[in-house]
Structure formats: C-alpha cells, structure tokens
Design a protein around this motif. Structure first.
Motif, PDB file in Angstrom:
ATOM      1  N   GLU A  28       0.827  -1.200   0.000  1.00 51.12           N
ATOM      2  CA  GLU A  28       0.000   0.000   0.000  1.00 51.12           C
ATOM      3  C   GLU A  28       0.869   1.260   0.000  1.00 51.12           C
ATOM      4  OE1 GLU A  28      -2.552  -0.595   3.364  1.00 51.12           O
ATOM      5  OE2 GLU A  28      -4.013  -1.727   2.190  1.00 51.12           O
ATOM      6  N   GLY A  29       1.933   1.232   0.798  1.00 50.68           N
ATOM      7  CA  GLY A  29       2.863   2.353   0.794  1.00 50.68           C
ATOM      8  C   GLY A  29       3.519   2.528  -0.558  1.00 50.68           C
ATOM      9  N   ASP A  30       3.875   1.422  -1.190  1.00 52.44           N
ATOM     10  CA  ASP A  30       4.478   1.483  -2.522  1.00 52.44           C
ATOM     11  C   ASP A  30       3.515   2.090  -3.529  1.00 52.44           C
ATOM     12  OD1 ASP A  30       6.711   0.281  -1.452  1.00 52.44           O
ATOM     13  OD2 ASP A  30       6.229  -1.723  -2.208  1.00 52.44           O
ATOM     14  N   ALA A  31       2.239   1.703  -3.426  1.00 50.68           N
ATOM     15  CA  ALA A  31       1.227   2.224  -4.359  1.00 50.68           C
ATOM     16  C   ALA A  31       1.049   3.726  -4.190  1.00 50.68           C
ATOM     17  CB  ALA A  31      -0.098   1.500  -4.144  1.00 50.68           C
ATOM     18  N   LEU A  32       0.987   4.179  -2.951  1.00 51.99           N
ATOM     19  CA  LEU A  32       0.810   5.603  -2.692  1.00 51.99           C
ATOM     20  C   LEU A  32       2.053   6.400  -3.078  1.00 51.99           C
ATOM     21  CD1 LEU A  32      -1.069   5.402   0.712  1.00 51.99           C
ATOM     22  CD2 LEU A  32      -1.999   6.207  -1.467  1.00 51.99           C
ATOM     23  N   TYR A  33       3.221   5.802  -2.883  1.00 53.63           N
ATOM     24  CA  TYR A  33       4.433   6.516  -3.270  1.00 53.63           C
ATOM     25  C   TYR A  33       4.530   6.614  -4.795  1.00 53.63           C
ATOM     26  CZ  TYR A  33       9.152   8.336  -2.986  1.00 53.63           C
ATOM     27  OH  TYR A  33      10.254   9.156  -3.089  1.00 53.63           O
ATOM     28  N   ALA A  34       3.992   5.629  -5.503  1.00 52.08           N
ATOM     29  CA  ALA A  34       3.924   5.733  -6.967  1.00 52.08           C
ATOM     30  C   ALA A  34       3.034   6.908  -7.370  1.00 52.08           C
ATOM     31  CB  ALA A  34       3.383   4.428  -7.557  1.00 52.08           C
ATOM     32  N   LEU A  35       1.949   7.120  -6.622  1.00 57.11           N
ATOM     33  CA  LEU A  35       1.106   8.283  -6.887  1.00 57.11           C
ATOM     34  C   LEU A  35       1.873   9.564  -6.620  1.00 57.11           C
ATOM     35  CD1 LEU A  35      -1.675   9.537  -7.521  1.00 57.11           C
ATOM     36  CD2 LEU A  35      -2.206   9.341  -5.082  1.00 57.11           C
ATOM     37  N   ARG A  36       2.589   9.604  -5.519  1.00 57.88           N
ATOM     38  CA  ARG A  36       3.358  10.809  -5.203  1.00 57.88           C
ATOM     39  C   ARG A  36       4.341  11.143  -6.322  1.00 57.88           C
ATOM     40  NH1 ARG A  36       7.752  12.047  -0.286  1.00 57.88           N
ATOM     41  NH2 ARG A  36       8.390  14.050  -1.158  1.00 57.88           N
ATOM     42  N   ARG A  37       5.025  10.139  -6.833  1.00 56.91           N
ATOM     43  CA  ARG A  37       6.017  10.369  -7.886  1.00 56.91           C
ATOM     44  C   ARG A  37       5.371  10.890  -9.171  1.00 56.91           C
ATOM     45  NH1 ARG A  37       7.912   5.239  -6.389  1.00 56.91           N
ATOM     46  NH2 ARG A  37       7.203   4.428  -8.401  1.00 56.91           N
ATOM     47  N   SER A  38       4.088  10.590  -9.370  1.00 58.74           N
ATOM     48  CA  SER A  38       3.421  11.000 -10.610  1.00 58.74           C
ATOM     49  C   SER A  38       2.813  12.395 -10.510  1.00 58.74           C
ATOM     50  CB  SER A  38       2.325   9.998 -10.964  1.00 58.74           C
ATOM     51  OG  SER A  38       1.198  10.168 -10.126  1.00 58.74           O
TER      52      SER A  38
END
Length: 216
Positions: A28-38
C-alpha cells in the motif's frame, strides 16, 4: 558440544516462532508513493510521504484502520497536478479516494475497479480525460461517484447500473456521449447531474436500444 547444540536449537526456535517480528514490504505504501512520484506538489502537501517507513499510516492525508490498512486518501483541493497511477488499484481496503479540485490530467486507471471496498470516488473539478472505465461497475459498495467538471468522453458505462448501493452520480460538465441510463440506481439520479455534456442524449427509452450512434 552440548551447550552449543542447545544454543543453536533455541536460536532457531525463536527465529521460526510465529511471534517473532517479520520484516516485509508494504504494497500500500508502494502504491501511494507511486502516486506521489506522478504528481507535481508545489505546496508540499505530500512531504510526509516517506517510503522508508514501515507503512503509510503516519503520512499526512492518509487514514488507516486498526490493522494498518489504508482506508482514506484525502487530497482534495491540494493544488496537485499530474496523473493517476494504476498502482492505486492495490489499495484493496480503501473506502474514500478524495482527489477533487486539483489539476489532475490523464485517464482514470482501469485498476480502480479493483478497489473492492470503495465507498466514495471524488475526482471532480480536475482535467481528467478519456472514458469512464466499465470496470468501475465492480465497485459493489460504491455510494458516491463524482466525476463532474472534467474532460471525460465516451458513454456512461451500463455496468454502473448494477451497483445497488450507488446514491450519487455526477458526471456533469464533461463531453460524454450516448444516453443516460435509467435502470438501477440511475432511476433516482437527477438529470442536472448529467447536464452540460453536449453529446449526451436524454434518458434511454425503456425496452429500446440505446441511441448512441454519435458516441465514438
């Protein structure tokens, strides 16, 4: 040699014990951090989103349940731009995705149809384009679907009519086409929630095929 054997036995027992702490990655953290990077974040509202933490439950604008699963993402009116990412579909415990009043572009990821716990999807007042994914029809607990004031095209997916929990649908001020469904939850949705879609026809006639020949 006996004491050495005993030491090794005890050490292995502790390591293999179900009570021993386990280190694991947080999807879940990985998914949200992918959003942050985008996303572009000029006001630094995502500054606390540190991927090195065990889980994202201490991040600002994130709410978790007692099992440390993400249940809310509250980023409405945060001056964000960029696009949504398919990794969001990994947040299987997410109930509220609030990204309204930003400048998010691009399309709605099909993977959002995997958010089986979702209650509210608020993406209104952005610059989102593309079509409404029929996969959103899999969101059987969805109550609020607000996609108004974007650049969406294509038809309103008929799959949405199968969501019995749906109470609010607003797709006004887009460029949708085809006809307005009238079955299921759409029976009670006011027509002004569909207005300002120049190519969207009036409610489809019961028992007749949808007249969506202008919907390409």
């Amino acid at each position: 040699m006996g004491w050495r054997f005993l030491f090794v036995f005890v050490a292995l027992t502790v390591i293999s014990s179900p009570m021993a702490p386990k280190a694991f990655g947080n999807s879940e953290g990985d998914a949200l951090y992918a959003l942050r990077r985008s996303l572009s974040d000029p006001d630094n509202v995502l500054q606390s989103w540190d991927p090195n933490l065990v889980n994202p439950c201490t991040w600002f604008h994130i709410t978790c349940n007692q099992d440390n699963h993400v249940t809310r993402v509250d980023l409405g009116n945060s001056n964000l731009s960029g696009h949504l990412v398919p990794e969001l579909g990994k947040l299987e415990h997410l109930q509220y995705l609030e990204l309204y009043k930003n400048n998010i572009q691009g399309s709605i990821p099909v993977e959002l149809g995997n958010l089986k716990s979702l209650i509210s999807l608020d993406l209104y007042n952005n610059n989102i384009s593309g079509t409404i994914p029929p996969a959103l029809g899999k969101l059987k607990f969805l109550v609020f679907l607000r996609l108004n004031n974007n650049q969406l095209t294509g038809p309103i997916p008929s799959a949405l009519a199968s969501i019995s929990s749906l109470k609010v649908v607003d797709v006004s001020n887009n460029n949708l086409c085809g006809t307005i469904p009238i079955t299921g939850p759409f029976e009670h949705i006011p027509l002004n929630n569909f207005e300002n879609n120049p190519r969207l026809e009036g409610p489809e006639l019961q028992g007749l095929a949808s007249y969506d020949t202008n919907c390409l």
